[in-house]
Each structure stands twice: as structure tokens, then as C-alpha cells.
Design an enzyme around this catalytic site. Sequence first.
Site, PDB file in Angstrom:
ATOM      1  N   ASN A 104      13.838 -20.198  32.085  1.00 16.35           N
ATOM      2  CA  ASN A 104      14.568 -19.354  32.860  1.00 16.35           C
ATOM      3  C   ASN A 104      14.025 -17.942  32.838  1.00 16.35           C
ATOM      4  OD1 ASN A 104      15.684 -18.329  30.706  1.00 16.35           O
ATOM      5  ND2 ASN A 104      17.724 -19.324  30.902  1.00 16.35           N
TER       6      ASN A 104
ATOM      7  N   GLN B   2      31.316 -12.743  25.834  1.00 19.29           N
ATOM      8  CA  GLN B   2      31.394 -13.523  27.097  1.00 19.29           C
ATOM      9  C   GLN B   2      32.140 -14.716  26.776  1.00 19.29           C
ATOM     10  OE1 GLN B   2      27.055 -12.337  28.761  1.00 19.29           O
ATOM     11  NE2 GLN B   2      27.186 -14.481  28.151  1.00 19.29           N
TER      12      GLN B   2
ATOM     13  N   ARG C 129      20.751  -8.590  26.230  1.00 16.79           N
ATOM     14  CA  ARG C 129      22.068  -8.851  25.558  1.00 16.79           C
ATOM     15  C   ARG C 129      22.883  -7.617  25.691  1.00 16.79           C
ATOM     16  NH1 ARG C 129      21.064 -13.147  26.569  1.00 16.79           N
ATOM     17  NH2 ARG C 129      20.877 -15.044  25.238  1.00 16.79           N
TER      18      ARG C 129
ATOM     19  N   HIS D 299      27.243 -13.772  33.341  1.00 14.22           N
ATOM     20  CA  HIS D 299      25.932 -14.101  32.939  1.00 14.22           C
ATOM     21  C   HIS D 299      25.025 -15.265  33.814  1.00 14.22           C
ATOM     22  CE1 HIS D 299      23.488 -14.834  29.066  1.00 14.22           C
ATOM     23  NE2 HIS D 299      22.598 -14.748  30.063  1.00 14.22           N
TER      24      HIS D 299
HETATM   25  P1  NDP Z   1       9.999 -12.754  24.489  1.00 17.47           P
HETATM   26  O1  NDP Z   1      10.337 -13.355  23.062  1.00 17.47           O
HETATM   27  O2  NDP Z   1       9.071 -13.666  25.475  1.00 17.47           O
HETATM   28  O3  NDP Z   1       9.704 -11.366  24.451  1.00 17.47           O
HETATM   29  C1  NDP Z   1      10.617 -10.463  23.670  1.00 17.47           C
HETATM   30  C2  NDP Z   1       9.712  -9.142  23.573  1.00 17.47           C
HETATM   31  O4  NDP Z   1      10.622  -8.183  23.108  1.00 17.47           O
HETATM   32  C3  NDP Z   1       8.576  -9.471  22.486  1.00 17.47           C
HETATM   33  O5  NDP Z   1       7.385  -9.152  23.062  1.00 17.47           O
HETATM   34  C4  NDP Z   1       9.109  -8.619  21.251  1.00 17.47           C
HETATM   35  O6  NDP Z   1       7.943  -8.163  20.456  1.00 17.47           O
HETATM   36  C5  NDP Z   1       9.823  -7.521  22.226  1.00 17.47           C
HETATM   37  N1  NDP Z   1      10.610  -6.638  20.827  1.00 17.47           N
HETATM   38  C6  NDP Z   1      11.289  -7.322  20.035  1.00 17.47           C
HETATM   39  N2  NDP Z   1      12.019  -6.026  19.660  1.00 17.47           N
HETATM   40  C7  NDP Z   1      11.663  -4.831  20.375  1.00 17.47           C
HETATM   41  C8  NDP Z   1      11.872  -3.475  20.087  1.00 17.47           C
HETATM   42  N3  NDP Z   1      12.786  -3.168  19.239  1.00 17.47           N
HETATM   43  N4  NDP Z   1      11.309  -2.825  20.969  1.00 17.47           N
HETATM   44  C9  NDP Z   1      10.634  -3.047  21.798  1.00 17.47           C
HETATM   45  N5  NDP Z   1      10.276  -4.551  22.075  1.00 17.47           N
HETATM   46  C10 NDP Z   1      10.739  -5.170  21.319  1.00 17.47           C
HETATM   47  O7  NDP Z   1      11.428 -12.880  25.365  1.00 17.47           O
HETATM   48  P2  NDP Z   1      11.781 -13.203  26.583  1.00 17.47           P
HETATM   49  O8  NDP Z   1      11.012 -12.129  27.418  1.00 17.47           O
HETATM   50  O9  NDP Z   1      11.803 -14.611  27.042  1.00 17.47           O
HETATM   51  O10 NDP Z   1      13.534 -12.803  26.493  1.00 17.47           O
HETATM   52  C11 NDP Z   1      13.797 -11.816  25.972  1.00 17.47           C
HETATM   53  C12 NDP Z   1      15.464 -11.605  26.015  1.00 17.47           C
HETATM   54  O11 NDP Z   1      15.867 -11.841  27.236  1.00 17.47           O
HETATM   55  C13 NDP Z   1      15.736 -12.569  25.239  1.00 17.47           C
HETATM   56  O12 NDP Z   1      15.743 -12.323  23.597  1.00 17.47           O
HETATM   57  C14 NDP Z   1      17.409 -13.113  25.770  1.00 17.47           C
HETATM   58  O13 NDP Z   1      18.156 -12.081  24.779  1.00 17.47           O
HETATM   59  C15 NDP Z   1      17.138 -12.420  27.103  1.00 17.47           C
HETATM   60  N6  NDP Z   1      17.389 -13.484  28.112  1.00 17.47           N
HETATM   61  C16 NDP Z   1      18.507 -13.214  28.836  1.00 17.47           C
HETATM   62  C17 NDP Z   1      18.609 -14.434  29.902  1.00 17.47           C
HETATM   63  C18 NDP Z   1      19.602 -14.514  30.839  1.00 17.47           C
HETATM   64  O14 NDP Z   1      20.034 -15.116  31.530  1.00 17.47           O
HETATM   65  N7  NDP Z   1      20.188 -13.034  31.093  1.00 17.47           N
HETATM   66  C19 NDP Z   1      17.828 -15.494  29.775  1.00 17.47           C
HETATM   67  C20 NDP Z   1      16.729 -15.504  28.911  1.00 17.47           C
HETATM   68  C21 NDP Z   1      16.555 -14.553  27.977  1.00 17.47           C
HETATM   69  P3  NDP Z   1       7.425  -8.796  19.374  1.00 17.47           P
HETATM   70  O15 NDP Z   1       6.097  -9.820  20.218  1.00 17.47           O
HETATM   71  O16 NDP Z   1       6.624  -7.917  18.316  1.00 17.47           O
HETATM   72  O17 NDP Z   1       8.301  -9.847  18.737  1.00 17.47           O
END
Ligand code: NDP
Length: 399
Positions: A147, A314, A285, A333
Amino acid sequence: MSKVLCVLYDDPVDGYPPAYARDAVPSIERYPGGQTTPTPERIDFQPGELLGSVSGELGLRRFLEERGHTFVVTSDKEGPDSVFDRELADADVVISQPFWPAYLTAERIAKAPRLKLAITAGIGSDHVDLEAAIQRGITVAEVTYSNSISVSEHVVMMILALVRNYIPSYGWVVKGGWNIADCVSRSYDLEGMQVGTVAAGRIGSAVLRRLKPFEVGLHYTDRHRLPEEVERELGVTYHPDAASMVPVCDVVTINAPLHPETEHMFDDALIGKMKRGAYIVNTARGKICDRDAIVRALESGQLAGYAGDVWYPQPAPPDHAWRTMPNHGMTPHVSGSSLSAQARYAAGTREILECWFGERPIREEYLIADAGRLAGAGAHAYSVGRDGDTSEAPPSDHA
Ligand code: NDP
């Protein structure tokens, strides 16, 4: 034979839909980057059906019962007398999802001696106490990428809704008004604004790609830089951290996982570094933002708008301050649970179960924890046993 316990959100208030607005959803075979969409041996549902609610059952009942497994589906997840708590005692597999999270805490894991597999139908397993799961050798898996594009579309929609003042303008129409000045006195063009994402992973980079044609300035911060050619192609500026990025942005979108570095990242201090009248869109989140700091910033005008679909806890209680704060565009959500996304995460859940019961390896990219350690996508995104607990475990307050 196994007992599979599945926690899903309730059916619509008017009952399970007898018909749908559209006859089909587009069929997508690959995600950006090449990963294939789920490849179960078969599915027993029509893509486009409501699969994510209790009666939809993720389309899994026939598959599980034909193989002799017991399948229990409920939305009743809170407290020791809930169906979830009662059924957990002899469950082998739990399926939950982030939209109506069945918080799988250390206490609950301790009361589930047979539990071996916890599947998140969707993405984001922070409602599972990963440390406790790892200690018990429970495999945790989610349907990576299912998603991500759905959420990125929601982010773009919310940015436009806030900047253009869409929601109050729609409200005037419904109220029978034609109050153009009321609508436009908070309405701007996105063109020319500076938009930054905290994290440029699957969702963050999809947001950047979708926003490029709007002729905005694009910015990002992430723990790792994007490849140089991607930065060049998108024309996006890298910032080493959120504190250095937010002062230049008119709009900030949060797309990082919840973990110790990101919990309450957007507090009074960071929001105070933003331009007056900036917007925040958070679909990552709820706990990444300090609830009360967001309310204060909207009330003072430091923020012109806040939108997102993630809350803590939630479901959000009726008196959660984000329901009534000014200039917000919150939804429940929902961003990752469109009918299109449901078809993918239901198929992915079935793929994981087919592998599990067939004793075949689960795709590496779906694994969060396995064999007593973080694994696959989980090893990349999560941390355990370091800076304390950031799981979205059962709430002690309504932060
Ligand atoms: P990914 O794992 O593809 O990307 C997350 C990115 O965040 C990575 O590049 C990671 O870096 C980076 N990151 C981690 N910590 C930090 C920080 N402190 N500062 C800056 N960047 C950081 O995840 P997605 O893009 O798929 O999803 C992101 C989040 O979205 C999920 O964790 C989830 O919580 C949320 N989500 C929400 C949904 C909804 O329905 N609202 C559905 C799906 C996801 P690194 O590469 O170094 O780890």
C-alpha cells in the site's frame, strides 16, 4: 492443523456492501523498482471487494478451512475480555493490521504459548512488540509495498486539500452557501512552494515523484542519501536532518517509521523552526508528532494546517484533541486501505500463509523478524532493545 486468529476493522455501519462504485480495479504486476506484487497460488476473492473488514475476512476462509485449519475473525480487540484476548490463548497464527491495530504486547505474547507467526496485513508492524516476538522466536511478516503507492496518493491529496483549503470550501457547499471569500481567504497555489519529506523510502520517494510536476521545490532528509541520479532526476535537495530541512519548507510530509529517533520528533522546538503558516502531513505514525504541540501550533497560527491519517491510540477516542483542533484535515487510518490496496495485502497475506503451511521460505522482503532476530525488511527499518520501547503498545494515555 492450526488456529488462525485475524483481527480486522468492523463492517460499514450500513452492513457489508452488496455492490461497489466501480466494477474492477486496475491490475498491477510490479511495484516501482521491480518487486512483483503478491503471487499466491490462487485467490478466492474478486479484487475491488471490501476484504479488510470482518465480513471480508481477507478472502481467506475457504483457503484455510479446506486445509482443516480453524479461522477466527473478530474486530473485538481491547481488554482481557475481548474475543482477541480469549482466542489468542491457543492461536498458532495471528493476522492483524495497522488500521485497527490488535496490539500484540509482551503480555499478550506471553499468554499465547502456541503463537508462531504474526502477519501484518499491510505495512508497519510497530503494533507488535518485536523484542518479545524475537525472544519467543515468533516470525513476524508484513506485505511490503502493498500500500505504499496508496499512501503516497493520500499524501498528495492531503497537501492539496490543506493548501487549497478544500475541506472548508466543500463544507460551504453542503451547508447551502456560496461563500467564496470565506473559502479563498485561506487558499493558496502549491506551485512555487517548497515541499520536504522526512524520509525518502518507498512512500517518501513516491510522494516526491508525484509532486515533481507541480513545479514545487523538493527537499528530503533521510538516514541514507538517494542515488545521485535520482536526486538529479527529481531535482530534490538533501538536508542532513529534519532540523535543517524544515526552516526552508512550506509543506512537510512525514514518511519515516516510528522508532526511537522519530518518536515525538515534531515537538514545540522543531515546529518552532518551521516557517509561520507551514503545513504538516503525517501518514507515517501518530507518535512521530507530539499531540499537544500540534494543537498549540495550529491554535497560534504557527502551522496553517495539519493532516494525516495516523493517530495514537487507534481508534482515537472521541475526545482526542486532533478531532477538534483548527485547520486540520484528519481522516481515520485509511490511506493504506483503499480497495485497491486491500486486494494486494489480502493476496500477500495468502502468499505468506501458503509459504508457511507449505514449509517454504517467506519472501525476504516480507520478513520483519524470523528465527529470533530482525530479518528482511525488518532488519532495515526497525530497531529493538536499544533506546526503549517505541512500539505503539496499548495506550496508557491518549498521546
Ligand atoms: P521504507 O522502509 O521504504 O522507508 C522508510 C525510510 O525512512 C527509510 O529510507 C529510512 O532510512 C528512513 N528513516 C528512518 N529513520 C529516519 C529518520 N530518523 N530520519 C529520516 N529518515 C529516516 O518505508 P515506507 O516508505 O514503506 O513506509 C514509511 C512508514 O509509513 C512506515 O514505517 C509506516 O509507519 C508508514 N505507513 C503508513 C501507512 C498508512 O496506511 N498510513 C501504510 C504504510 C506505511 P534507512 O534507509 O536508513 O532505514
